[in-house]
Structure formats: structure tokens, C-alpha cells
Design an enzyme around this catalytic site. Sequence first.
Site, PDB file in Angstrom:
ATOM      1  N   ASP A 112       0.779  -1.243   0.000  1.00  0.00           N
ATOM      2  CA  ASP A 112       0.000   0.000   0.000  1.00  0.00           C
ATOM      3  C   ASP A 112       0.810   1.293   0.000  1.00  0.00           C
ATOM      4  O   ASP A 112       0.471   2.220  -0.705  1.00  0.00           O
ATOM      5  CB  ASP A 112      -0.871   0.082   1.268  1.00  0.00           C
ATOM      6  CG  ASP A 112      -2.315  -0.166   0.998  1.00  0.00           C
ATOM      7  OD1 ASP A 112      -2.614  -0.800  -0.008  1.00  0.00           O
ATOM      8  OD2 ASP A 112      -3.134   0.256   1.824  1.00  0.00           O
ATOM      9  N   CYS A 160     -13.551  -9.330 -18.278  1.00  0.00           N
ATOM     10  CA  CYS A 160     -14.805  -8.654 -17.937  1.00  0.00           C
ATOM     11  C   CYS A 160     -15.828  -8.779 -19.065  1.00  0.00           C
ATOM     12  O   CYS A 160     -17.035  -8.792 -18.816  1.00  0.00           O
ATOM     13  CB  CYS A 160     -14.560  -7.176 -17.636  1.00  0.00           C
ATOM     14  SG  CYS A 160     -13.885  -6.889 -15.987  1.00  0.00           S
ATOM     15  N   CYS A 214     -19.798  -7.524 -19.480  1.00  0.00           N
ATOM     16  CA  CYS A 214     -20.416  -7.327 -18.163  1.00  0.00           C
ATOM     17  C   CYS A 214     -20.259  -5.885 -17.672  1.00  0.00           C
ATOM     18  O   CYS A 214     -19.225  -5.256 -17.903  1.00  0.00           O
ATOM     19  CB  CYS A 214     -19.748  -8.286 -17.174  1.00  0.00           C
ATOM     20  SG  CYS A 214     -20.296  -8.085 -15.474  1.00  0.00           S
ATOM     21  N   CYS A 220     -20.765  -4.244 -11.939  1.00  0.00           N
ATOM     22  CA  CYS A 220     -20.193  -3.381 -10.891  1.00  0.00           C
ATOM     23  C   CYS A 220     -20.585  -1.922 -11.117  1.00  0.00           C
ATOM     24  O   CYS A 220     -20.953  -1.214 -10.158  1.00  0.00           O
ATOM     25  CB  CYS A 220     -18.676  -3.527 -10.845  1.00  0.00           C
ATOM     26  SG  CYS A 220     -17.878  -3.324 -12.446  1.00  0.00           S
ATOM     27  N   CYS A 264     -23.042   0.174  -8.341  1.00  0.00           N
ATOM     28  CA  CYS A 264     -22.426   1.150  -7.439  1.00  0.00           C
ATOM     29  C   CYS A 264     -23.463   2.205  -7.035  1.00  0.00           C
ATOM     30  O   CYS A 264     -23.985   2.926  -7.887  1.00  0.00           O
ATOM     31  CB  CYS A 264     -21.227   1.822  -8.111  1.00  0.00           C
ATOM     32  SG  CYS A 264     -20.557   3.141  -7.083  1.00  0.00           S
ATOM     33  N   CYS A 302     -16.735   7.507  -3.939  1.00  0.00           N
ATOM     34  CA  CYS A 302     -16.677   6.100  -3.518  1.00  0.00           C
ATOM     35  C   CYS A 302     -16.910   5.971  -2.010  1.00  0.00           C
ATOM     36  O   CYS A 302     -16.285   6.661  -1.205  1.00  0.00           O
ATOM     37  CB  CYS A 302     -15.320   5.513  -3.911  1.00  0.00           C
ATOM     38  SG  CYS A 302     -15.096   3.817  -3.366  1.00  0.00           S
ATOM     39  N   CYS A 344     -16.499  -0.463   1.432  1.00  0.00           N
ATOM     40  CA  CYS A 344     -17.653  -0.906   0.644  1.00  0.00           C
ATOM     41  C   CYS A 344     -17.212  -2.090  -0.204  1.00  0.00           C
ATOM     42  O   CYS A 344     -16.113  -2.095  -0.746  1.00  0.00           O
ATOM     43  CB  CYS A 344     -18.136   0.241  -0.234  1.00  0.00           C
ATOM     44  SG  CYS A 344     -19.390  -0.231  -1.442  1.00  0.00           S
ATOM     45  N   CYS A 375     -19.180  -3.426  -5.404  1.00  0.00           N
ATOM     46  CA  CYS A 375     -18.729  -3.698  -6.781  1.00  0.00           C
ATOM     47  C   CYS A 375     -17.964  -5.010  -6.879  1.00  0.00           C
ATOM     48  O   CYS A 375     -17.688  -5.493  -7.974  1.00  0.00           O
ATOM     49  CB  CYS A 375     -17.932  -2.526  -7.346  1.00  0.00           C
ATOM     50  SG  CYS A 375     -16.493  -2.046  -6.387  1.00  0.00           S
ATOM     51  N   CYS A 382     -19.759  -9.055  -8.542  1.00  0.00           N
ATOM     52  CA  CYS A 382     -18.912  -9.519  -9.651  1.00  0.00           C
ATOM     53  C   CYS A 382     -19.048 -11.037  -9.832  1.00  0.00           C
ATOM     54  O   CYS A 382     -18.842 -11.800  -8.890  1.00  0.00           O
ATOM     55  CB  CYS A 382     -17.452  -9.154  -9.383  1.00  0.00           C
ATOM     56  SG  CYS A 382     -16.354  -9.721 -10.694  1.00  0.00           S
TER      57      CYS A 382
END
Length: 359
Positions: free
Chosen positions: A145, A199, A202, A205, A209, A225, A252, A255, A259
Site C-alpha cells: 500500500d 470482464c 459485463c 459493478c 455502485c 466512492c 464498501c 462492486c 462480480c
Amino acid sequence: MNQISDVKTIVKRAAEQAGFDLAGIAPAADAEELEHFPEWIADGHAGEMKYLEARDDHGSLKRASLGRVAPWARSVVVCAINYNTENPYSTEVHDSTRGWISRYAWSREDYHDAVLRRLKQVEAALHQAVPAESEPTLTTRSYVDTGPVVERVFAKYAGVGWIGKNTCIINQKKGSWLFLGVILTSLELAPDLPAPDRCGTCTRCIDACPTDAILAPYQLDSNKCISYLTIEKRGSIPGDLRSGMGRHVFGCDICQDVCPWNRKAPAATAPEFDPRPGLVNPALAWLVEMSVEEFREAFRGSPIRRTKRSGLRRNAVIAMGNSGNREFLSLLDQLAADEDQTVSESARWARAKLRTSTE
Ligand code: B12
Ligand code: SF4
Ligand code: SF4
């Protein structure tokens, strides 16, 4: 086998032994995805996360190019660990007295520590594999991170997974409940193949949201977000975004919950990611009434400390406003006079919202 592919095998074996579910090698090159980073910053999509805007002496964004921050790096070892547990998804729980803490934050140990400890094991194996007298000497840096690295871009090129339209890394077999860790290394290792985008057509997500934070495939506006609002945003949350937060109190998962690649996501094997008691779908009243001592005790060594007690109470109060449950009105009357200004202001909003609520 030559020495370099030998080292690659050793690194991958060390990652497996350290408990990582996936590992791969990416070139330390500037992938095309990073070209979007300066525009993302210029558009203000980082919100108040100023660290993402760090620049070098020439005024260029550090995160847009690894060459700027680690010119010595030749390869990036990307490791990923599954944090999923056998608990419901946020889209499956409907008790109006309870809120949602995102899956990644239920853990007993903060993931930064749990992942970095494992990454250090892999880094040590890498140093052991390369003779000390080799020229140039081996340089490595491990990050979870906090490094000046857009980890997901390197995860894609290491073959760990593709970048989904929700911007998360998704692995075909493991899904997206993955933490990432990266080791920058001066060693030139043979890269893996990038993971192909699966993906397809599709858009689940994007459609799911609640705050329309995914502006377009692969583009997220942090300001909208819920993860940013509940974890990173200090002070009051903009009024127009509060209703969309639903009963989310920390992070959250929507999304990712919707999936299709997470439908059969396996559970983690690492014991650190077992949930702490009470954190899966927690009672909102428990969160708002928490004393300073209780907060410290319940969240010692937990990522939830990041939002601080004030932020968690603010979020829980907004969640009460969104609950449609008028039983919260008397508690909100008390909280409207709370000494924490952000909590009291949020409680007045929540009270007004509940009074006009028809649910
Ligand atoms: C800042 C940050 C956030 C911010 C911003 C998120 C974001 N999407 O950027 C906030 C607070 C919102 C956030 C939320 C979450 N985060 Co976060 N976050 C980070 C952090 C520290 C930096 C990310 C960053 O640099 N963003 C900058 C933007 C520009 O990058 P990006 O969205 O990834 O976009 C790239 C691609 O989308 C790409 N792209 C690819 N194709 C295309 C095509 C087009 C046309 C365009 C325009 C762009 C594009 O362009 C971008 C690169 O320039 C990373 C750790 C790290 N150092 O990397 C963790 C990280 C991304 N987060 C992580 C997690 C777990 C989460 C949450 C799931 C937590 C939660 N449950 O609440 C959510 C997921 C929300 C989401 N849908 O992304 C994990 C992701 C693991 C995974 N499987 O992908 C990471 C890697 C941390 C870790 N070490 O494990 N996060
Ligand atoms: S984490 Fe939640 S608010 Fe953020 S993009 Fe995903 S669904 Fe939207
Ligand atoms: S929900 Fe669909 S579009 Fe979104 S990340 Fe998953 S597969 Fe991709």
C-alpha cells in the site's frame, strides 16, 4: 536452468511457503495504464488523498513512473493473498439495525502487517538466492500500500489478475478478495504474461455502485466512492452522497459482491483474516455508543482505526439515517447534541431523513 530462472523459481516457492496464494513477476516498466494516472489526479479523483499526488524534484508525479522513484528497479515481484471468509456478502444482508464493515477489515491483524511479514520472507529468500558478491549488488524494497507504486498495474503484468472495470485485480480462479504486496528488485527476472481481461460485456459493478463512483470502465472517482467517504474522508460527508452510502460504516464491497468472478471465490487459509467477533454486519447502536476505551479495545491492531472513533460514529449515524428504522429516532435525538460536531450534525441529518422516510 540458468541462474535467473532459478531465482524466479525460488521466489515463487518462497511466496507459496510464506502463504501467498499467487505470485508473479512484472517488468519494472511504465505500462500504458500508468498514462492515465496524471489525468486521474488532474481531474481531482484522488479527493483529499494528497499522498497520491506526490511529485519528484522535476514536478512529475511519482506514481506515474517507477523509473522516477526507483530507477534501479528491473523487476517487480507481485504477491497476492486471499482474505475471503465464509460469510455473507453485503448484498445478502438486510437487517435495518445493522451496518456493513467491508470484508477486508474484519481481520484480527491489520493486513498491512500480515502481508508485509510474508513479503519480507520472500525478500529474504531472494537475497539468499543471489550470491552476496554478485555485481551490481542486489537492491530490493517491499511495499504493501504505502509505496509510490500503483500496485494493481504491476499485478496485471505479473499475471496475478486483470484490472476489472471496478478497478480491482481479479484472478480467474480466486476472484478479487486479494491483498497485494510488491517487491521492487534490481534483478532482471523473466516476466510472467499479463492476465487477459475477462470482464467482457459485463457491467454489473458499474450498474450496482450506489454512488455512481465508477464513472466509466476502469475509472473511479474516489470523491464519490463509499470506501473513500467512510475511511479516508475527514469531517462531514457531503450531503448529496449520504443517502447512497446506505448502511456502510467502513469501506464498501458492492462492486466486488456483484462480480460474477466472486460467486465461487474460495475462502482464505491465513488465520489472521478470521473475523473478529461482532464485525460481520455489526449492530449500529453498538458502534455509535462505543466509548473511547471500547473503541481502542475492539479495534486494537485493526485497519478500522484509520477512520478513528469519530469517523466510525459519523458513519454509523448516517447509516441509521439510511436504515428506514424509526426506532433509531430517540438515540439520534441524543446524538444531535453530541459533543463531536461532525457526529451531531450527521445525527440531525439522519433524524430528518428518518422522519421523512416511508419505509
Ligand atoms: C488510494 C487507494 C484507494 C482509494 C482509491 C481507489 C482507486 N480505485 O484508485 C479508495 C479509498 C477509494 C480505495 C478503495 C478500495 N481499496 Co484501495 N487502494 C488504494 C491504493 C493505496 C492506491 C491506489 C491508486 O494508486 N489509485 C490510483 C488510480 C488511478 O489507480 P487505479 O484506480 O488502480 O487505476 C488504474 C487502472 O484502473 C488503470 N486503467 C486500466 N485500464 C484502463 C483503461 C482506461 C480507459 C483508463 C482511463 C484507466 C485504466 O489506470 C489506473 C492507473 O493509472 C492501493 C495500494 C497501492 N499502493 O496501489 C490500494 C488498493 C488498490 N486497495 C485495495 C482494496 C482492497 C480496496 C477496497 C476493496 C477496500 C474496501 N473494501 O473498501 C476498495 C475498492 C474500491 C475500488 N473499486 O477500487 C487493494 C486492491 C486489491 C485488489 N484485489 O485489487 C489495494 C491494492 C491495497 C492492497 N495492497 O491490497 N483504495
Ligand atoms: S467500493 Fe462501493 S462505492 Fe466504491 S466503486 Fe465500489 S460499489 Fe462504488
Ligand atoms: S462485475 Fe463484471 S465488469 Fe465489473 S469487474 Fe466483475 S466481471 Fe468486470
